[in-house]
Scaffold this motif. Structure first.
Motif, PDB file in Angstrom:
ATOM      1  N   ASP A  25       1.785   1.795  -3.474  1.00 36.36           N
ATOM      2  CA  ASP A  25       0.665   2.333  -4.263  1.00 36.36           C
ATOM      3  C   ASP A  25       0.649   3.861  -4.277  1.00 36.36           C
ATOM      4  OD1 ASP A  25      -0.262  -0.051  -5.032  1.00 36.36           O
ATOM      5  OD2 ASP A  25      -1.962  -0.146  -3.650  1.00 36.36           O
ATOM      6  N   ILE A  26       1.121   4.464  -3.170  1.00 35.99           N
ATOM      7  CA  ILE A  26       1.099   5.927  -3.078  1.00 35.99           C
ATOM      8  C   ILE A  26       1.865   6.550  -4.242  1.00 35.99           C
ATOM      9  CG2 ILE A  26       1.978   7.879  -1.744  1.00 35.99           C
ATOM     10  CD1 ILE A  26       1.389   6.289   0.765  1.00 35.99           C
ATOM     11  N   PHE A  27       2.987   5.920  -4.595  1.00 35.02           N
ATOM     12  CA  PHE A  27       3.862   6.549  -5.580  1.00 35.02           C
ATOM     13  C   PHE A  27       3.441   6.267  -7.015  1.00 35.02           C
ATOM     14  CE2 PHE A  27       6.198   6.191  -1.690  1.00 35.02           C
ATOM     15  CZ  PHE A  27       6.669   7.470  -1.545  1.00 35.02           C
ATOM     16  N   ILE A  28       2.462   5.361  -7.182  1.00 31.60           N
ATOM     17  CA  ILE A  28       1.967   5.187  -8.542  1.00 31.60           C
ATOM     18  C   ILE A  28       0.511   5.627  -8.636  1.00 31.60           C
ATOM     19  CG2 ILE A  28       3.546   3.530  -9.517  1.00 31.60           C
ATOM     20  CD1 ILE A  28       1.997   1.309  -8.449  1.00 31.60           C
ATOM     21  N   ALA A  29       0.101   6.498  -7.714  1.00 27.34           N
ATOM     22  CA  ALA A  29      -1.270   7.001  -7.747  1.00 27.34           C
ATOM     23  C   ALA A  29      -1.403   8.172  -8.715  1.00 27.34           C
ATOM     24  CB  ALA A  29      -1.725   7.426  -6.355  1.00 27.34           C
ATOM     25  N   VAL A  30      -0.304   8.660  -9.236  1.00 28.36           N
ATOM     26  CA  VAL A  30      -0.350   9.680 -10.297  1.00 28.36           C
ATOM     27  C   VAL A  30       0.622   9.247 -11.391  1.00 28.36           C
ATOM     28  CG1 VAL A  30      -1.053  11.758  -9.078  1.00 28.36           C
ATOM     29  CG2 VAL A  30       1.313  11.020  -8.971  1.00 28.36           C
ATOM     30  N   PRO A  31       0.425   9.755 -12.624  1.00 27.78           N
ATOM     31  CA  PRO A  31       1.387   9.412 -13.671  1.00 27.78           C
ATOM     32  C   PRO A  31       2.798   9.822 -13.240  1.00 27.78           C
ATOM     33  CG  PRO A  31      -0.481  10.588 -14.595  1.00 27.78           C
ATOM     34  CD  PRO A  31      -0.641  10.636 -13.114  1.00 27.78           C
ATOM     35  N   PRO A  32       3.800   8.984 -13.517  1.00 32.82           N
ATOM     36  CA  PRO A  32       5.158   9.255 -13.026  1.00 32.82           C
ATOM     37  C   PRO A  32       5.672  10.638 -13.397  1.00 32.82           C
ATOM     38  CG  PRO A  32       5.141   7.517 -14.696  1.00 32.82           C
ATOM     39  CD  PRO A  32       3.740   7.742 -14.282  1.00 32.82           C
ATOM     40  N   LEU A  33       5.316  11.106 -14.577  1.00 32.42           N
ATOM     41  CA  LEU A  33       5.831  12.402 -15.007  1.00 32.42           C
ATOM     42  C   LEU A  33       5.358  13.519 -14.084  1.00 32.42           C
ATOM     43  CD1 LEU A  33       7.450  13.924 -17.126  1.00 32.42           C
ATOM     44  CD2 LEU A  33       5.373  14.185 -18.443  1.00 32.42           C
ATOM     45  N   VAL A  34       4.084  13.440 -13.650  1.00 32.57           N
ATOM     46  CA  VAL A  34       3.525  14.515 -12.834  1.00 32.57           C
ATOM     47  C   VAL A  34       4.236  14.604 -11.486  1.00 32.57           C
ATOM     48  CG1 VAL A  34       1.428  15.370 -11.741  1.00 32.57           C
ATOM     49  CG2 VAL A  34       1.298  14.259 -13.949  1.00 32.57           C
ATOM     50  N   LEU A  35       4.429  13.436 -10.855  1.00 34.13           N
ATOM     51  CA  LEU A  35       5.076  13.457  -9.543  1.00 34.13           C
ATOM     52  C   LEU A  35       6.545  13.857  -9.668  1.00 34.13           C
ATOM     53  CD1 LEU A  35       4.201  13.070  -6.732  1.00 34.13           C
ATOM     54  CD2 LEU A  35       4.740  10.665  -6.842  1.00 34.13           C
ATOM     55  N   ARG A  64       0.837  -1.211   0.000  1.00 31.89           N
ATOM     56  CA  ARG A  64       0.000   0.000   0.000  1.00 31.89           C
ATOM     57  C   ARG A  64       0.867   1.255   0.000  1.00 31.89           C
ATOM     58  NH1 ARG A  64      -4.223  -1.815  -2.457  1.00 31.89           N
ATOM     59  NH2 ARG A  64      -4.874  -3.769  -1.494  1.00 31.89           N
TER      60      ARG A  64
END
Lengths: 337, 329
Positions: free
Chosen positions: B167-177, B164
């Motif tokens: 999951d936090i780090f793939i909750a947005v498209p990688p480019l945005v984060l 879980r």
């Protein structure tokens, strides 16, 4: 099924809260004083301190987070150092533009990938198939911003088919705001010329956004068709002497597209990221371009809001796609719960 | 007569036994020989088999060639190019905006400072390849370890906590984060690498997790548990080698993805800064010169696509090579 969606929603929410905590803390622990960025260097010290207290920036970070969270649930995303107003107002102004562009791109991607995939899957190992394969290699290998630049150069500058930037031509005024979506507002007010102009402006960026993923989805549909084509029930349908057209469109297609739809969802979700680059190249007045400009000025509130909004949209797209797949695939629908 | 017959039979038997023994010895020798050969080369055999599957598709070999060329140019680029001095702050306004394919001195033309586009593009390979190398060497081990531990402790609190969190780090498209994190720090290639690494490890955690959680119920794991092997031994020596195929495939395909993200960050202005000949930065600088001086941005853009294409073809080949052997997709 409902239980499954509920579970997905719950864990998406957990991930989003975790993400917001992470990005909020990260923004607060890096060196740099957010207050100093908001005010001019000449501002006297006591005014700075007052402002700091009124924004609760003198409190511990977890208190700040809870205050921020409470504000978010009231629809207040904080003050933007870049635009000098509430981020909520900026979101309301710019987000519809991006959503329109992404929706348009998604429509192009869905249509294009299905046509290409079926085209290749119906002609395995013929030139149509090889052409699609070549196209898919280009689609995977060329970054979105390169597509955007090449399209701009070829179709806008050299051929002059499309305008090179913006969402509307200079003489054309935006329709008065009802929903915030240009195309929808213009449609509601019967301004068809505005719609045409808008679509003319949006086509090139939308294609640049749609193409990278289109190729991959087409490949998935192709390989889906190959797999299903070898199933016994298809041979049986053919053996019964059913016309090829019925075999293909009634029995073959539906199970073939399932892996494609899953990947399609991922690709549409990825557009949320690529939109940042494409909007920049085409000067599209959308949320991503606004966010990039804010990021270049280390505008913390806008960055946190951006991550949160994109995260919410990302989660929604993923859940919608999974539900859709379950709807197409009765095996998932009936076994699920 | 009877005696004679008996004697003859005895002699026959003796002869037969001798012959048998000789034959047996020969067979044994052969078997030993074969066994020795076998002992030497199970690994070699497996590699041969994989190379065969890999090289069945000529595209894979092209991919390998492109990938090796890219790596070579990344390492030795500055010794190969015609104008190594043009990497940095070099100004020669007399030669600015020379068109491509006109002179042999500047085959791909020059930019607004009179710098050789070919030299700068080739020297830019270094930054893209370095990005991929650093990010993947951080991300693959950490992600795999997390996935391994979580998968081995499936359905316990360790599993929930680790997966879980990832999951936090793939909750947005990688480019945005990656954009957001780099923007909060300062534009710098090092921060860009760290930011991309931060959102990339969960994918390896997921792959390892999915493979491991299907392997934990296999007999060889159960028997290792009964033998009393330590958890560490089971995870790293029994389970991990069976996951190498999918991980290796993902790794080669990811080189392209990481390069895209890295180039995108530089393109936006959050990676290496001018005058560094980073490919993404060069495309961004050149995009302002469109359409008149198109070559300043188009050639670096093509170079990025070329590298990514190479690693994608290579990745497809690796996938072919490991398809059945690796267990799992």
């Amino acid at each position: 099924m409902k239980k499954y969606i509920g579970k997905r929603l719950f864990w998406a929410l957990v991930a989003l809260i975790g993400l917001s905590i992470f990005i909020f803390y990260f923004g607060r622990i890096i060196p740099g004083d957010p207050i100093r960025m908001m005010v001019s260097p000449q501002t006297p010290e006591h005014v700075v301190e007052e402002l700091r207290q009124s924004l609760a920036l003198d409190r511990p970070i977890y208190t700040q987070y809870f205050i921020w969270m409470r504000n978010v649930f009231q629809g207040e995303l904080g003050f933007s150092v870049y635009s000098r107003r509430s981020v909520t107002v900026d979101v309301q102004q710019y987000l519809p533009r991006s959503l329109e562009l992404i929706t348009y791109a998604a429509l192009i991607q869905i249509t294009g990938s299905f046509l290409l995939g079926i085209f290749a899957g119906s002609n395995i190992d013929k030139w149509q198939d090889h052409l699609t394969r070549l196209f898919s290699y280009i689609g995977v290998s060329v970054p979105a911003f390169v597509f955007a630049i090449i399209f701009l150069l070829v179709f806008s500058h050299n051929l002059g088919w499309f305008p090179s930037g913006g969402a509307l031509s200079e003489g054309v005024s935006e329709p008065s705001r009802i929903t915030g979506f240009i195309a929808l507002d213009a449609l509601l007010q019967g301004q068809f010329f505005t719609i045409g102009d808008f679509i003319h402006h949006a086509t090139l960026p939308a294609i640049a956004l749609a193409i990278p993923g289109m190729a991959q989805v087409a490949r998935m549909i192709r390989s889906g068709m190959i797999t299903i084509n070898q199933k016994e029930y298809i041979s049986m349908a053919r053996g019964y002497g059913l016309p090829e057209r019925i075999v293909r469109f009634k029995y073959l297609l539906r199970p073939s597209i399932i892996p494609g739809v899953t990947v399609l969802g991922m690709q549409i979700a990825m557009m949320l990221g690529n939109a940042f680059l494409v909007e920049m190249v085409f000067g599209w007045p959308g949320f991503s371009r606004f966010a990039i400009n804010a990021m270049m000025r280390s505008d913390l509130n806008t960055i946190v809001a951006t991550v949160l909004i994109i995260g919410i949209m990302f989660a929604i797209i993923n859940i919608v796609v999974d539900t859709l797949v379950a709807y197409i695939d009765p095996r998932i629908r009936y076994s699920g719960s | 007569m009877a005696n004679d017959n008996n004697e003859i039979e005895e002699i026959d038997e003796q002869v037969e036994e001798q012959v048998d023994e000789e034959a047996d010895e020969q067979v044994e020798e052969q078997v030993e020989k074969l066994l020795d050969e076998k002992k030497e080369s199970p690994l070699k055999d497996a590699l041969k088999r994989r190379w065969y599957r890999f090289s069945k598709n000529p595209l894979s070999k092209i991919g390998l060639a492109i990938a090796l060329t890219s790596i070579f140019l990344a390492i030795f680029g500055r010794y190969v190019v015609p104008h190594p001095a043009h990497a940095g702050l070099y100004r020669d306004y007399g030669n600015k905006f020379i068109e491509p394919f006109q002179t042999w001195t500047f085959p791909l033309g020059t930019d607004s400072y009179g710098r050789c586009v070919l030299s700068r593009t080739i020297m830019g390979f270094k930054y893209s390849i370095r990005m991929a190398a650093v990010v993947l060497s951080l991300v693959v081990p950490s992600g795999v370890v997390v996935g391994l531990v979580a998968g081995y402790h499936k359905d316990t609190w360790i599993d929930t906590l680790l997966m879980r969190t990832s999951d936090i780090f793939i909750a947005v498209p990688p480019l945005v984060l990656a954009l957001s994190i780099t923007a909060m720090l300062e534009p710098d290639p090092f921060y860009a690498m760290m930011a991309v690494s931060l959102m990339w490890w969960p994918w390896y955690a997921r792959i390892a997790y999915n493979n491991v959680s299907s392997l934990v119920n296999e007999d060889f794991v159960k028997s290792a548990e009964i033998m009393g092997d330590s958890k560490l031994h089971i995870m790293f020596s029994e389970i991990l080698p069976n996951c190498t195929g999918p991980i290796l495939t993902k790794l080669t395909l990811d080189v392209g993805w990481v390069i895209i993200i890295g180039a995108s960050l530089s393109f936006v202005g959050l990676g290496a800064q001018a005058p560094t000949p980073d490919l993404g930065t060069m495309v961004a600088d050149g995009s302002g010169l469109l359409p008149t001086w198109w070559w300043v941005s188009i050639f670096p853009a093509m170079a990025i696509s070329f590298i990514i294409l190479g690693f994608n073809l290579l990745g497809d080949g690796v996938q072919d090579a490991f398809e059945e052997v690796g267990g799992g997709s």
